[in-house]
Design a protein around this motif. Structure first.
Motif, PDB file in Angstrom:
ATOM      1  N   LEU A  95       0.853  -1.184   0.000  1.00  0.00           N
ATOM      2  CA  LEU A  95       0.000   0.000   0.000  1.00  0.00           C
ATOM      3  C   LEU A  95       0.888   1.233   0.000  1.00  0.00           C
ATOM      4  O   LEU A  95       1.820   1.325   0.793  1.00  0.00           O
ATOM      5  CB  LEU A  95      -0.892   0.005   1.249  1.00  0.00           C
ATOM      6  CG  LEU A  95      -1.647  -1.284   1.538  1.00  0.00           C
ATOM      7  CD1 LEU A  95      -2.394  -1.179   2.865  1.00  0.00           C
ATOM      8  CD2 LEU A  95      -2.608  -1.613   0.414  1.00  0.00           C
ATOM      9  N   MET A  96       0.642   2.157  -0.903  1.00  0.00           N
ATOM     10  CA  MET A  96       1.490   3.345  -0.972  1.00  0.00           C
ATOM     11  C   MET A  96       0.627   4.594  -0.872  1.00  0.00           C
ATOM     12  O   MET A  96      -0.258   4.823  -1.698  1.00  0.00           O
ATOM     13  CB  MET A  96       2.266   3.353  -2.283  1.00  0.00           C
ATOM     14  CG  MET A  96       3.247   2.201  -2.396  1.00  0.00           C
ATOM     15  SD  MET A  96       4.132   2.270  -3.951  1.00  0.00           S
ATOM     16  CE  MET A  96       5.666   1.492  -3.480  1.00  0.00           C
ATOM     17  N   ASP A  97       0.892   5.392   0.158  1.00  0.00           N
ATOM     18  CA  ASP A  97       0.095   6.591   0.399  1.00  0.00           C
ATOM     19  C   ASP A  97       0.853   7.811  -0.106  1.00  0.00           C
ATOM     20  O   ASP A  97       1.722   8.327   0.579  1.00  0.00           O
ATOM     21  CB  ASP A  97      -0.200   6.700   1.900  1.00  0.00           C
ATOM     22  CG  ASP A  97      -1.165   7.829   2.200  1.00  0.00           C
ATOM     23  OD1 ASP A  97      -1.662   8.461   1.248  1.00  0.00           O
ATOM     24  OD2 ASP A  97      -1.413   8.076   3.390  1.00  0.00           O
ATOM     25  N   GLU A  98       0.546   8.248  -1.299  1.00  0.00           N
ATOM     26  CA  GLU A  98       1.239   9.368  -1.937  1.00  0.00           C
ATOM     27  C   GLU A  98       2.757   9.286  -1.739  1.00  0.00           C
ATOM     28  O   GLU A  98       3.358  10.186  -1.171  1.00  0.00           O
ATOM     29  CB  GLU A  98       0.737  10.694  -1.359  1.00  0.00           C
ATOM     30  CG  GLU A  98      -0.725  10.951  -1.647  1.00  0.00           C
ATOM     31  CD  GLU A  98      -1.148  12.302  -1.094  1.00  0.00           C
ATOM     32  OE1 GLU A  98      -0.454  13.281  -1.410  1.00  0.00           O
ATOM     33  OE2 GLU A  98      -2.135  12.357  -0.354  1.00  0.00           O
ATOM     34  N   PRO A  99       3.368   8.212  -2.229  1.00  0.00           N
ATOM     35  CA  PRO A  99       4.780   7.975  -1.912  1.00  0.00           C
ATOM     36  C   PRO A  99       5.727   8.999  -2.524  1.00  0.00           C
ATOM     37  O   PRO A  99       6.872   9.087  -2.110  1.00  0.00           O
ATOM     38  CB  PRO A  99       5.031   6.578  -2.486  1.00  0.00           C
ATOM     39  CG  PRO A  99       4.031   6.429  -3.569  1.00  0.00           C
ATOM     40  CD  PRO A  99       2.813   7.174  -3.114  1.00  0.00           C
TER      41      PRO A  99
END
Lengths: 285, 302
Positions: free
Chosen positions: B221-225
């Motif tokens: 899961l990537m939150d605004e990486p």
């Protein structure tokens, strides 16, 4: 409409007030340090650090007398207190900071603040009831327990604020790689907060090291060095703040001077602890 | 049963998807009665090239106290795809993402209802340990989060070392593999023992990705990486996501439309806590069915 000059004068006046209050804050400290050194420095000699106090006649007859048993006793009682208070205080601090949602948290916070505000002599009384009465004797151990009650709430609160200063994102990053919560606290949050933790512990230690009241009916005091080191833990033992008090209310001028010298030693001990704490506060990662 | 027939009448598509899931996964655990779907427009999806589901949320609702973060989101996540979550700020895409690896567990006021299935098993099930779930579903955050006191090496292997894996040869191997996957190995191979916090922002983010990859997650899961990074670092991370999707399933939240278009296979558009539309990225960007989707991706709001 005020002129520029008037505003400048007003500004300078306010600044002057701030400087004045700073001086007023510092003055008592400077007076205490100067007064203690002037009165006590004369009694600080080799005997002071190597001899035990003995009865008043020793001093009156000019035989060698000192406070070696007091200095050793202070170290024993203070470190015993630290050994008791550190794990419990750290635990409580971790609870306050890391488990803010836990049901016990609000209770713990109120209790901790109450304990912190409780008069120190009551903590001595508590240790008296818990340890001295059942043991049937005054002891260094009961003194250590009494002082640990002084340290505990301070360690808990400073631990909490040291841990809270570490960004929450570090904890989430730890959890996101599948670490259990306790492991995240132990291996990522606490190392990051280590200087804050050391500082808080030292402040609590210095605070407790200066307390006389909790020791009056726990470690009680002793004019002699015990025959065995265990006597310092299981029997009555001397400590600097309480000895200072005893010497000050004694009727002998030689003892008064020794009291001032004891005050110097206590001051230096406490100030060194604070200086170390200050050193750690300034450390970055 | 009654409940199910009622649902069948109300929302045929959702029910069809339920059936298809049952067929695909022989869904484990007792079936839960899910609440009726509210008035959300849900666009059924074309079968995505016969790919199988890796994860799926069914009627997922996250509340903070009485405030609703996301409501009633039913969304499949296919194996080894890149799914982009887009939408204006505050639309619930991060809230949704954090529900996928139980990050809301830490916030007591947050409550999660509905199901989040990982290979057919509800990760909010009673006998599920969130720690095990998070090892399978990794996460990378908006800001790089190297552990401040650890070296580059220790950062990467933290997920293994701190659970008691001490075998040096294994840790070395994992460290090198993860750093290579995160396209960071060449830059740091000579200073693995220096502090992770000493790297540049872009490197720190790749370090965070390497750390997440080291535990071999199935879903990432990537939150605004890339939101806090310069264009060059952004580029490197986008390339990285491109290669990674051969091995892991990726869900990425992004504010950058071009990034979503470049990176993802499928896109889901969120608006005020609801999933408005989902489909292949191509369809969403070229022929969106909903006007709000069209308005958002053409930059008319958000």
């Amino acid at each position: 409409m005020k002129t520029m000059l008037q505003r400048n004068i007003r500004d300078r006046f306010m600044e002057g007030l701030l400087v004045l209050s700073t001086i007023i804050v510092l003055l008592p400290l400077i007076i205490i340090i100067a007064h203690v050194i002037i009165h006590g420095i004369g009694a600080l000699n080799w005997d002071f650090f190597t001899q035990e106090l003995g009865s008043p006649s020793r001093a009156l007859q000019g035989r060698p007398t000192g406070l070696v048993h007091t200095i050793l006793g202070t170290l024993v009682v203070d470190f015993m207190a630290l050994t008791i208070a550190l794990p419990v205080g750290l635990g409580a601090g971790i609870m306050l900071s890391e488990y803010p949602d836990h049901k016990l948290n609000p209770v713990l916070r109120v209790m901790n603040d109450t304990l912190n505000g409780m008069p120190a002599i009551l903590k001595g009384l508590l240790a008296f009831v818990l340890i001295v009465k059942p043991m049937g004797t005054f002891s260094g151990f009961s003194g250590g327990v009494a002082l640990s009650f002084v340290m505990l709430p301070i360690i808990a609160r400073t631990t909490e604020s040291a841990l809270m200063s570490i960004p929450w994102s570090i904890r989430e990053a730890g959890l996101a790689i599948g670490l259990p919560r306790w492991r995240v606290v132990l291996s990522t949050v606490m190392p990051a907060a280590r200087f804050g933790l050391v500082t808080g512990t030292l402040i609590a230690f210095a605070r407790a090291a200066g307390e006389a009241a909790p020791l009056l009916f726990t470690s009680f005091g002793n004019n002699y060095l015990p025959n065995h080191w265990l006597g310092m833990i299981l029997g009555p033992v001397d400590t600097l703040p309480q000895r200072l008090y005893s010497l000050a209310i004694s009727p002998y001028s030689h003892w008064h001077n020794m009291g001032w010298a004891a005050a110097i030693v206590l001051l230096v001990f406490v100030m060194l602890t604070f200086a170390t704490a200050r050193f750690f506060t300034r450390q970055k990662f | 049963m009654l409940n199910n027939s009622a649902k069948l009448l109300k929302t045929p598509f959702t029910h069809l998807k339920d059936i298809s899931n049952l067929l695909m996964h022989q869904a484990s655990g007792p079936a839960r009665a899910s609440k009726p779907v509210s008035g959300v427009t849900f666009t059924p999806e074309p079968a995505s090239g016969g790919k199988k589901f890796r994860m799926q949320t069914r009627n997922l609702t996250v509340r903070y106290g009485t405030t609703i973060g996301v409501e009633d989101v039913t969304l499949p996540i296919y194996d080894k795809e890149v799914l982009a979550l887009i939408g204006p700020s505050g639309c619930g895409k991060t809230t949704y993402l954090r529900a996928l690896n139980r990050m809301h567990d830490l916030t007591r006021i947050a409550s999660v209802t509905g199901e989040v299935l990982l290979d057919g098993t509800d990760i909010y099930g009673n006998d599920i340990n969130p720690v095990n779930i998070r090892r399978r579903i990794g996460m990378v955050f908006q800001k790089p989060t190297p552990f401040p006191t650890m070296s580059i090496y220790d950062n990467v292997v933290a997920g293994l070392k701190l659970v008691g894996i001490r075998k040096k040869s294994l840790l070395d191997e994992v460290c090198e593999r993860a750093l290579k996957q995160a396209a960071l190995f060449e830059e740091v191979k000579d200073r693995l023992r220096s502090p992770g916090a000493g790297l540049s922002g872009g490197q720190q983010q790749r370090l965070s990705i390497a750390r997440a990859l080291a535990v071999d997650p199935e879903v990432m899961l990537m939150d605004e990486p890339t939101s806090s990074l310069d264009p060059q670092s952004t580029n490197r991370i986008e390339e990285l996501i491109h290669t990674l999707k051969e091995q892991v399933t990726i869900v990425i939240v992004t504010h950058n439309m071009q990034q979503a278009a470049r990176l993802s296979d499928r896109t889901a558009f969120f608006y005020v806590g609801h999933l408005i539309e989902t489909g292949t990225t191509n369809d969403i960007f070229t022929k969106p069915k909903e006007t709000r989707t069209e308005e958002y991706i053409s930059g008319r709001f958000g």
